[in-house]
Design a protein around this motif. Sequence first.
Motif, short mmCIF file in Angstrom:
data_model
loop_
_atom_site.label_atom_id
_atom_site.label_comp_id
_atom_site.label_asym_id
_atom_site.label_seq_id
_atom_site.Cartn_x
_atom_site.Cartn_y
_atom_site.Cartn_z
N MET A 1 19.50 63.48 40.20
CA MET A 1 20.40 62.87 41.30
C MET A 1 21.03 61.50 40.51
O MET A 1 22.25 61.26 40.63
N GLY A 2 20.08 60.66 40.14
CA GLY A 2 20.27 59.20 39.45
C GLY A 2 21.18 59.52 38.22
O GLY A 2 22.10 58.87 38.16
N LEU A 3 20.93 60.41 37.55
CA LEU A 3 21.47 60.55 36.34
C LEU A 3 22.79 61.24 36.55
O LEU A 3 23.95 60.82 35.73
N GLY A 4 23.26 62.08 37.44
CA GLY A 4 24.55 62.58 37.67
C GLY A 4 25.38 61.44 38.28
O GLY A 4 26.55 61.47 38.10
N ALA A 5 24.60 60.45 38.98
CA ALA A 5 25.35 59.33 39.57
C ALA A 5 25.77 58.37 38.60
O ALA A 5 27.04 57.92 38.51
N VAL A 6 24.92 58.23 37.60
CA VAL A 6 25.31 57.38 36.36
C VAL A 6 26.49 58.25 35.57
O VAL A 6 27.43 57.46 35.38
N LEU A 7 26.40 59.40 35.29
CA LEU A 7 27.29 60.12 34.64
C LEU A 7 28.71 59.76 35.12
O LEU A 7 29.92 59.90 34.67
N ALA A 8 28.62 60.07 36.71
CA ALA A 8 29.85 60.05 37.42
C ALA A 8 30.61 58.61 37.34
O ALA A 8 31.71 58.43 37.30
N GLY A 9 29.68 57.59 36.91
CA GLY A 9 30.26 56.26 36.92
C GLY A 9 30.86 56.24 35.42
O GLY A 9 31.90 55.53 35.53
N GLY B 1 23.69 54.00 40.89
CA GLY B 1 24.01 54.88 39.99
C GLY B 1 25.26 54.70 39.34
O GLY B 1 25.60 54.66 37.97
N ASN B 2 26.43 55.01 40.14
CA ASN B 2 27.75 54.93 39.85
C ASN B 2 27.96 53.65 39.25
O ASN B 2 28.67 53.37 38.19
N LEU B 3 27.71 52.40 39.79
CA LEU B 3 27.88 51.24 39.24
C LEU B 3 27.22 50.94 37.86
O LEU B 3 27.94 50.36 37.25
N ILE B 4 26.02 51.48 37.83
CA ILE B 4 25.54 51.32 36.46
C ILE B 4 26.28 52.07 35.39
O ILE B 4 26.48 51.63 34.37
#
Length: 164
Positions: A1-9, A94-97
Amino acid sequence: MGLGAVLAGVITCFTALLKYSISATIHAPLLVAIGHSLNYVVSFLLMQAGGFLLASKMPAATAATLVDAMEDSEKDHMASLQAISQTQTLVTIGNLIGAIVASLAVDRIWNAIAGHPFLDPEEAEHGIHMLFPLHSLTIPFAIVTGVFLWLSPLRLDGRRTISR
């Protein structure tokens, strides 16, 4: 989930860059609107296809989960609320990062290739100015969006289309 949030960012970073590029190169309002719409559509479709999570889209999904949890008397309502809150927080961070790291990388690369930052100081200041709700149309747009979201499950006869 974290990686998916980072990639969405990361995708969001490129969506913003394309939005600035569209606004800078196209001056016909209709074409700008079409360009921005296509930009967002492609961005959201990429996120959907990759299974990535964007924090601003989470409340629509988590609201249904929370309603289901509240209707089940055997479920721990506080545990459901805590899990939803933790998920929303993780996705937001994650999105912010992803967006910040990608933005810094793109700006460094752009600066190395073009010899100047992607945005000049005036453009950057204008972008920041537009983030302040009292200096932009953010509040009216949020009100209209909220009304549409509230009306969306209603039928023309006033009854709800969603039954539980």
